[in-house]
Scaffold this active site. Structure first.
Site, PDB file in Angstrom:
ATOM      1  N   LYS A   1       0.843  -1.201   0.000  1.00 44.55           N
ATOM      2  CA  LYS A   1       0.000   0.000   0.000  1.00 44.55           C
ATOM      3  C   LYS A   1       0.882   1.256   0.000  1.00 44.55           C
ATOM      4  O   LYS A   1       0.611   2.217  -0.708  1.00 44.55           O
ATOM      5  CB  LYS A   1      -0.937   0.007   1.220  1.00 44.55           C
ATOM      6  CG  LYS A   1      -2.062  -1.010   1.123  1.00 44.55           C
ATOM      7  CD  LYS A   1      -3.397  -0.321   0.908  1.00 44.55           C
ATOM      8  CE  LYS A   1      -4.514  -1.247   0.471  1.00 44.55           C
ATOM      9  NZ  LYS A   1      -4.802  -2.393   1.291  1.00 44.55           N
TER      10      LYS A   1
ATOM     11  N   LYS B   1      -6.409  -9.958 -14.550  1.00 46.04           N
ATOM     12  CA  LYS B   1      -7.131 -10.505 -13.396  1.00 46.04           C
ATOM     13  C   LYS B   1      -8.417  -9.689 -13.184  1.00 46.04           C
ATOM     14  O   LYS B   1      -8.380  -8.458 -13.224  1.00 46.04           O
ATOM     15  CB  LYS B   1      -6.237 -10.391 -12.161  1.00 46.04           C
ATOM     16  CG  LYS B   1      -6.934 -10.789 -10.879  1.00 46.04           C
ATOM     17  CD  LYS B   1      -6.061 -10.471  -9.665  1.00 46.04           C
ATOM     18  CE  LYS B   1      -6.753 -10.853  -8.391  1.00 46.04           C
ATOM     19  NZ  LYS B   1      -7.237  -9.976  -7.464  1.00 46.04           N
TER      20      LYS B   1
ATOM     21  N   LYS C   1     -12.272  -5.301  -9.086  1.00 45.90           N
ATOM     22  CA  LYS C   1     -13.070  -4.079  -9.172  1.00 45.90           C
ATOM     23  C   LYS C   1     -12.188  -2.858  -9.405  1.00 45.90           C
ATOM     24  O   LYS C   1     -12.638  -1.868  -9.963  1.00 45.90           O
ATOM     25  CB  LYS C   1     -13.984  -3.905  -7.957  1.00 45.90           C
ATOM     26  CG  LYS C   1     -13.292  -3.935  -6.649  1.00 45.90           C
ATOM     27  CD  LYS C   1     -14.315  -4.018  -5.531  1.00 45.90           C
ATOM     28  CE  LYS C   1     -13.664  -4.347  -4.218  1.00 45.90           C
ATOM     29  NZ  LYS C   1     -13.001  -5.652  -4.177  1.00 45.90           N
TER      30      LYS C   1
END
Ligand code: ADP
Ligand code: TRP
Length: 326
Positions: A116, A195, A198
């Site tokens: 992240k 892949k 969302k």
């Protein structure tokens, strides 16, 4: 544990978006198989999803939708205790207690956190201590087995480390959980071949509106091989998606049509659309029924939380005593 005692199996899922067929084949289906294998617990990890500060109304909707979708897919509340993480008293208290035996270094080495940061995310303390909350989720129920995807492997190792450390410091309270990580987790491709995710805007929704699903499937990009020419099914994304819904015979039949020529991508898309609709038809029907009765869904979550809370309360009492509180 006695030989014939059922293993306690637990897993959690973040309510982080509208479920797609990648989530279904990659994770939800495995979670549903669990209920046949042991004393099953499944929860919606709503506290974890706060780490990315979702809009309150959106979070509420996603939680409800995830509960509805899981039940529509066949979660049996008689077999699985299904609940919201935030309905369990003591999770946050246990997290604090575990935080106090967690070395900073252990969390600084967490891949999910480092990824992240590498993506430019400004981290908050919740994101940093995400694995400690996850350890509490698992240890508070003394779960034996935790089925998760490969990406969660390190989080499970952190949970085991914390359980062992706690037991060494304060006595044998926690069960050291075993991860169950499927060897071959199939990655479901999105409509663009990457892949399905969302974040890539390439999903086919699990319970999409029929018209929109058709439109999505018809928009799958293909090469320009003419209709008459033979085609290689293994190089075609439509065929890969079709295989998710088909049995061996159906797969072979469609592959033969590809190879035989005079079969265009439009035909393949139609076959995929029909396979999607057939596969999910019973679940869609059940979902329509369930949607009419939100009270029923809430009552299942409440019942699941009662069962989970009873176990959590016992563990927390032992922990409080062991560390010297009260
Ligand atoms: P997304 O990538 O859409 O954000 P999540 O990260 O929320 O999905 O994933 C939730 C669960 O679904 C995880 O267990 C993950 O392994 C599984 N999953 C997500 N996308 C796929 C995919 N394309 N193929 C297989 N499993 C997937
Ligand atoms: N971190 C998991 C994920 O993102 C969700 C999760 C939270 C979980 N607590 C858990 C999974 C406990 C298994 C057990 O997929």
């Amino acid at each position: 544990m006695s030989e014939n005692k059922k293993k306690r199996i637990l897993s959690g899922i973040q309510p982080s978006g509208v479920p797609h067929i990648g989530n279904f084949f990659g994770m939800m289906r495995q979670a549903l198989e669990l209920q046949e294998k042991g004393d099953a617990y499944l929860f919606i990890a709503d506290l974890h999803s706060l780490t990315v500060n979702p809009k309150p109304q959106e979070l509420r909707e996603r939680i409800d939708r995830l509960a509805l979708d899981f039940l529509a897919c066949g979660l049996d509340p008689e077999k699985t205790a299904f609940f919201r993480q935030s309905d369990i008293n003591g999770i946050c208290e246990l997290t604090w207690i575990l935080n106090c035996i967690t070395n900073m270094g252990l969390l600084e080495r967490a891949h999910s956190y480092k990824d992240k940061i590498a993506k430019g995310f400004v981290p908050n303390n919740g994101l940093f201590s995400y694995p400690v909350l996850m350890a509490s989720d698992i240890l508070i129920y003394k779960a034996d087995s935790v089925p998760v995807g490969k990406d969660q492997k390190q989080h499970l190792e952190i949970t085991r480390d914390l359980a062992i450390r706690f037991n060494q410091m304060y006595g044998d309270i926690f069960v050291i959980p075993e991860p169950i990580i499927p060897e071959t987790v199939a990655v479901v491709p999105g409509i663009d071949g990457q892949k399905m995710s969302k974040s890539y805007n390439n999903t086919i929704e699990l319970f999409g509106n029929e018209k929109q699903i058709r439109k999505k499937i018809m928009s799958i990009p293909t090469d320009s091989t003419p209709m008459e020419d033979p085609k290689d099914p293994d190089k075609c994304n439509i065929y890969k998606l079709y295989c998710l819904f088909a049995d061996e015979i159906q797969k072979e039949e469609l592959a033969a049509k590809y190879r035989g020529g005079n079969f265009g991508y439009g035909h393949a898309k139609q076959a995929l659309f029909e396979a999607y609709m057939d596969f999910f038809a019973p679940m869609r029907k059940r979902r329509e029924e369930l949607e009419k009765d939100p009270g029923y869904i809430q009552s299942i979550l409440k019942k699941g939380a009662e069962k989970a809370n009873a176990i959590a309360a016992e563990t927390l009492e032992e922990v409080r005593k062991a560390v010297g509180l009260r």
